[in-house]
Design a protein around this motif. Structure first.
Motif: not given
Length: 253
Positions: A80-96, A103-110
């Motif tokens: 699950l961790v690997a899948a969530c990380a892959a999804l975040a990496g794929g979406l974040g870099l594909r649709f910057k 994702l950057l905003l959510l990471a900052g809030l977290a």
């Protein structure tokens, strides 16, 4: 050990990193050069980007396996961790401009929320001493102690005689919270002698949302534990010992 050392020794961190890089590599495969501003340059750089991302993802997964030996990280949590990380990496870099910024905003809030919630908690990376107690006098009516706790300093206190113990709060995080950089944390609650308690550490109102936050998250446990003095020799010094990953504390000489 510190925050960085904890991450580098955690298999789940390397799974997280490998999943992110792998997701980013997959995202590069979906890039159509003809839809970019410079198709020739995109077509030329695309294989290099994919190779570099995979050259980071594969060693990361390999490191996770090595750190997990003799077991191999293959349970549902790791997947699950690997899948969530892959999804975040794929979406974040594909649709910057959309998913990436979100994702950057959510990471900052977290990160801000984690820092506020963990304020006042001391991480335990190795067997640690939260303080010490020395019995100066033990009579039928009263007991005098010399206490020394982090952030409080040394104090001579007198209580009615009775059982001596230290109350502590333990915060135990699930492995999935690897980016918090700790598994076990503690904070001093009170010194108890008989029926008398003396609070330790700064007062807490309990009304702060950040203080309540850990108890609201799944996979987070808050425990109140008691470390009881095993013996009562005059002038003996007993240390409050906490072990990483343990759910108890002890007073040891």
């Amino acid at each position: 050990m510190d925050y960085k050392s904890f991450l580098l020794k955690s298999p789940l961190f390397w799974i997280l990193l490998g999943g992110f890089l792998f997701g980013a590599a997959v995202a590069q495969l979906t890039v159509a050069p003809r839809r970019t501003k410079n198709p020739a340059r995109t077509r030329r750089r695309k294989p290099t980007k994919i190779f570099l991302l995979l050259s980071g993802a594969i060693p990361s997964f390999t490191t996770a396996v090595i750190l997990s030996l003799p077991e191999v990280p293959r349970d549902a949590k790791h997947l699950l961790v690997a899948a969530c990380a892959a999804l975040a990496g794929g979406l974040g870099l594909r649709f910057k401009k959309t998913a990436g910024i979100l994702l950057l905003l959510l990471a900052g809030l977290a990160g801000f929320g984690a820092r506020a919630a963990l304020r006042g908690w001391t991480p335990v990376y190795a067997p640690a001493d939260a303080g010490s107690i020395e019995i100066l006098h033990r009579g039928e009516g009263e007991t005098t102690l010399l206490t020394s706790f982090g952030g409080i300093g040394e104090n001579v206190v007198t209580f009615p005689s009775g059982k001596i113990s230290v109350l502590l709060d333990l915060l135990i995080l699930d492995d999935a919270y690897v980016l918090a950089g700790r598994k076990t944390s503690y904070r001093l609650a009170a010194l108890r002698v008989g029926e008398t308690e003396q609070p330790l550490g700064p007062p807490r109102s309990g009304g702060d949302f950040a203080e309540k936050l850990p108890g609201l998250l799944p996979g987070v446990r808050l425990l109140r534990v008691e470390a009881e003095l095993p013996r009562e020799d005059i002038f003996s010094i007993y240390r409050v010992r906490i072990d990483p990953g343990a759910e108890t504390a002890a007073l040891v000489r």
